[in-house]
Design a protein around this motif. Structure first.
Motif: not given
Length: 370
Positions: A305-319, A340-342
């Protein structure tokens, strides 16, 4: 021209320049590397997203006035760099046999990559567009990662990000060279580097969650390493990361400027390229039994779950970074991946193992309903 068609046409033009004895190997390279189920699958269909192979083409919309031939050279340099990096990684990881034909094709890819890059930004002296430097960082990171996973010692997110960033260094030069050709300022190029890093890291985090069990049975998985570190921290054990190991990590990423950690897991402001894994055969029952205690530890730790939340934050920054640069297509794609990651992170937190179950079900559905 459609980006996927452009990728396939450029790769076809590349392999047709090779000696005839290498044509068969070059045409079926994705299959040889375990990235495609058959030799007939084109490179444009290997990955589930277009940015992995076509990043410069997607960025070109933010660079009005750039010549089509320059974009084409940047795209060729990038896709050959990514393909060659996958080949090198698979050979280094002993996932494919290093035949002379395979090594010759990869050597030709490196030369064609470098020639294309020189045409994009002739005369520009910038370490960020030096493929030789990127190759060195990639090999250092691959070796350090293999050593860590083989050792079984715990490691934290900062080390994971550092090694991953180094391993995927070749994902930056072509796009940054294109930015030079477009006349972007140093500040704009820095935002671009961080945008690409956020994208690559988001994709890597996703793959390392979905494929962790297969990775573990092949020799090591980051989810297990990170879960072990979280468990050690919870039990009050000292940090086992040696000074020498930390020095190796820093050397692997020394060509990038300081990673600034923030958040509870130290998410950096950039990331790495996704590394899609070859679909493995179902493990034997004995392997399943040996995996059960490890699986329990990983699920109990909450690391997925922590890694997936990290994915969400990365794509938020990318956006956000893509929007700031005017790369609307990348911004829209990143927004979709962020959502999707969220959802996945929330479901994984509520029901540990959800992400892997959903992934397995999706793969089964594709195989059965295709």
């Amino acid at each position: 021209m459609d980006d996927a068609l452009w990728v396939d046409e450029l790769y076809k033009a590349f392999w047709r320049t090779l000696p005839g004895m290498l044509h068969t190997e070059a045409q079926g390279l994705a299959y040889t590397l375990g990235l495609a189920p058959s030799r007939d699958v084109p490179w444009s269909a290997v990955f589930s997203n277009e940015i992995t192979l076509a990043a410069p083409a997607l960025l070109a919309e933010a660079m009005p006035g750039i010549r089509g031939a320059t974009v084409q050279d940047a795209l060729l340099a990038h896709l050959l760099a990514v393909i060659e990096a996958f080949g090198t990684d698979r050979i280094q990881d002993a996932q494919v046999r290093p035949t002379w034909q395979l090594e010759a094709v990869l050597a030709h890819a490196r030369r064609a990559r470098d020639e294309a890059l020189r045409r994009v930004a002739p005369g520009v002296d910038d370490p960020a567009i030096d493929f030789a430097r990127a190759d060195e960082a990639t090999l250092l990171a691959i070796e350090a990662e293999r050593s860590l996973l083989a050792s079984g010692e715990p490691a934290g997110f900062s080390r994971y990000y550092a090694l991953s960033l180094g391993k995927q260094s070749v994902g930056f030069p072509a796009s940054i060279a294109l930015a030079h050709a477009a006349g972007w300022t140093a500040e704009q190029r820095e935002v671009l580097a961080r945008l690409l890093s956020s994208v690559w890291l988001g994709l890597q985090l996703h793959d390392d969650v979905m494929d962790w069990q297969d990775d573990y049975q092949r020799g090591g998985a980051w989810a297990v390493v990170l879960a072990s570190e979280l468990r050690s921290r919870a039990q009050g054990e000292p940090d086992v990361t040696s000074t020498g190991a930390r020095d190796q990590d820093r050397a692997a990423v020394s060509h990038h400027r300081g990673a600034v950690a923030y958040g509870p897991l130290g998410t950096p402001p950039w990331g790495i390229a996704a590394t899609p894994r070859e679909k493995s055969e179902p493990p034997a029952s004995a392997a399943i039994s040996s995996l059960l205690p490890v699986r329990r530890m990983v699920l109990d730790s909450g690391v997925l779950a922590a890694m997936l939340d990290g994915e969400r934050r990365c794509f938020r920054a990318a956006r956000r970074r893509a929007a700031a640069l005017g790369a609307r297509r990348i911004a829209a794609w990143a927004a979709s991946r962020e959502a999707q990651a969220q959802e996945l992170a929330q479901c994984e937190a509520e029901s540990p193992g959800f992400a892997n179950r959903a992934h397995a079900l999706n793969a089964w559905a594709k195989a059965v309903l295709a």
